[in-house]
Design a protein around this motif. Structure first.
Motif, PDB file in Angstrom:
ATOM      1  N   ASP A 123      46.336  42.692  38.824  1.00  0.00           N
ATOM      2  CA  ASP A 123      46.999  43.992  38.652  1.00  0.00           C
ATOM      3  C   ASP A 123      48.101  44.224  39.686  1.00  0.00           C
ATOM      4  O   ASP A 123      48.231  45.327  40.238  1.00  0.00           O
ATOM      5  N   ASP A 124      48.905  43.189  39.950  1.00  0.00           N
ATOM      6  CA  ASP A 124      50.043  43.381  40.853  1.00  0.00           C
ATOM      7  C   ASP A 124      50.988  44.413  40.256  1.00  0.00           C
ATOM      8  O   ASP A 124      51.313  44.364  39.062  1.00  0.00           O
ATOM      9  N   THR A 125      51.463  45.329  41.116  1.00  0.00           N
ATOM     10  CA  THR A 125      52.258  46.460  40.633  1.00  0.00           C
ATOM     11  C   THR A 125      53.706  46.413  41.113  1.00  0.00           C
ATOM     12  O   THR A 125      54.596  46.935  40.451  1.00  0.00           O
ATOM     13  N   ASP A 126      53.951  45.791  42.262  1.00  0.00           N
ATOM     14  CA  ASP A 126      55.306  45.767  42.794  1.00  0.00           C
ATOM     15  C   ASP A 126      55.531  44.478  43.579  1.00  0.00           C
ATOM     16  O   ASP A 126      54.623  43.653  43.742  1.00  0.00           O
ATOM     17  N   GLU A 159      47.524  37.777  37.700  1.00  0.00           N
ATOM     18  CA  GLU A 159      46.845  38.229  36.483  1.00  0.00           C
ATOM     19  C   GLU A 159      47.225  39.670  36.153  1.00  0.00           C
ATOM     20  O   GLU A 159      47.075  40.568  36.985  1.00  0.00           O
ATOM     21  N   PHE A 160      47.694  39.876  34.943  1.00  0.00           N
ATOM     22  CA  PHE A 160      47.928  41.204  34.406  1.00  0.00           C
ATOM     23  C   PHE A 160      48.811  42.082  35.300  1.00  0.00           C
ATOM     24  O   PHE A 160      48.418  43.196  35.679  1.00  0.00           O
ATOM     25  N   PRO A 161      50.004  41.591  35.688  1.00  0.00           N
ATOM     26  CA  PRO A 161      50.901  42.484  36.432  1.00  0.00           C
ATOM     27  C   PRO A 161      51.147  43.747  35.615  1.00  0.00           C
ATOM     28  O   PRO A 161      51.293  43.690  34.393  1.00  0.00           O
ATOM     29  N   THR A 162      51.193  44.871  36.294  1.00  0.00           N
ATOM     30  CA  THR A 162      51.268  46.149  35.578  1.00  0.00           C
ATOM     31  C   THR A 162      52.699  46.601  35.304  1.00  0.00           C
ATOM     32  O   THR A 162      52.911  47.516  34.524  1.00  0.00           O
ATOM     33  N   THR A 163      53.671  45.941  35.961  1.00  0.00           N
ATOM     34  CA  THR A 163      55.072  46.325  35.794  1.00  0.00           C
ATOM     35  C   THR A 163      55.949  45.091  35.636  1.00  0.00           C
ATOM     36  O   THR A 163      55.574  43.983  36.047  1.00  0.00           O
TER      37      THR A 163
END
Length: 378
Positions: free
Chosen positions: A232-235, A251-255
């Protein structure tokens, strides 16, 4: 034992043979033919793909607790989960077992070690159709993480470790309303006050445990040569942190920003196939198809719906403009290589004969036959 699969459209890593044949000897691919052979099993023009490789599925959880508060016997649950994966064309499964949970009472906590043991038992006794390995998902803010992890991580079937932090207010749950909406379904009695108290408690645990737990988990994985993933990396700052930890998979970057940073630094980007099939994220994050159209996607994971893996790959081909070999690689070759599996993931001489025959019904791919090391399993 010699086998021939005939009259197939064979999807190689770089091209498609429109009408060929495949020879299998002792569970390995022995020869690839550009034309049909005089004999062999007639696949009637079906697409022949490498067996799919799934590096992050928690589908087992649904079989462990098919209804609220109903725990199913462990080994039958594992066997049913395995059959569902194989029916979806998945021949290599990394069962994603959560080591820790922020939710207190949890099927994940209650069944972690028994699930680990049952999967190993199923493999030893030949009860499973796919080959199963493990992906240990380490919840960094869980107080007993290291004690739970210690008896598991040394097992040779552990191929991936991910560091994740589901503390509300950041990463996947940076939007507290999304967090409340998702977890409120499990906490029917939550009032505004009890919700805010839960958020505060989880932030306290994060401050107390997450930093030192992450350092310990990273060291354990690196000492054993196990691939590391961030979650869940966001930035861009999250990607910088992942790089310092020796992470190879995001895994599954949010942006889109996080996915761009991951690609710029050579990390493999994983997105959920359900995100592709549904046309977007269930939690309001970036759409996988958007990343695919900007060349920021490497691997699909079925996550919680095994059938989404092949369907998602087909939609990368049909909707994102990817070639068929490239789309298939996102669910076979790329995930296999990302966790160090070099004997599968593509159709090539010498590789395991892990194979899927599929046709297309409208715009939906249908699995017709599946082989694991040349053995028909579906």
């Amino acid at each position: 034992m010699r086998q021939i699969l005939n009259h197939a459209r064979i999807v190689l890593a770089d091209r498609v043979i429109d009408h060929g044949a495949l020879e299998i000897e002792d569970g390995r691919i022995a020869a690839i033919h550009e034309q049909p052979l005089p004999d062999g099993e007639d696949l009637a023009g079906a697409l022949l793909l490498p067996g799919l490789v799934e590096i992050h599925t928690d589908n087992l959880e649904k079989h462990l607790m098919p209804r609220n508060s109903v725990l199913w016997p462990i080994l039958p649950a594992v066997i049913t989960h395995d059959a569902q994966c194989v029916a979806a064309g998945i021949t290599t499964v990394l069962d994603a077992l959560a080591v820790g949970d922020l939710e207190g009472e949890s099927v994940r906590l209650d069944t972690l070690h028994s699930s680990f043991d049952a999967i190993n038992q199923g493999m030893r006794e030949g009860a499973l159709r796919a080959e199963h390995f493990f992906h240990l998902r380490c919840e960094l803010a869980y107080p007993d993480l290291l004690a739970e992890l210690a008896p598991l991580i040394a097992h040779p079937a552990v191929k991936l470790v991910s560091v994740m932090d589901h503390t509300p207010g950041q990463r996947q749950y940076r939007d507290l309303e999304q967090y409340k909406k998702y977890y409120g379904k499990k906490k029917v009695g939550w009032s505004e006050d009890t919700f805010l108290a839960a958020v505060a408690e989880r932030k306290t645990k994060q401050a107390q445990y997450a930093g030192r737990h992450k350092q310990a988990v990273v060291e354990l994985a690196q000492a054993r040569g196990i691939a590391l993933a961030s979650h869940d990396d966001t930035d861009a700052a999250h990607i910088d942190e992942a790089l310092r930890d020796g992470v190879a998979i995001s895994e599954f970057p949010t942006t889109r920003e996080a996915a761009q940073a991951a690609h710029a630094h050579g990390l493999q980007t994983v997105m959920g196939a359900p995100n592709v099939v549904r046309g977007g994220s269930h939690s309001g994050n970036v759409a996988a198809l958007e990343l695919a159209r900007h060349d920021l996607l490497d691997i699909l994971s079925s996550d919680y719906v095994p059938a989404s893996l092949l369907h998602g790959a087909w939609l990368l081909h049909a909707q994102a403009g990817w070639s068929l070999p490239r789309a298939v690689a996102a669910v076979s070759l790329n995930p296999a290589r990302s966790v160090g599996l070099t004997d599968r993931g593509d159709i090539a001489v010498g590789q395991r004969a892990d194979l899927v025959a599929m046709i297309v019904h409208g715009d939906v791919p249908l699995v017709r036959q599946v082989w694991n090391s040349g053995r028909r399993v579906f």
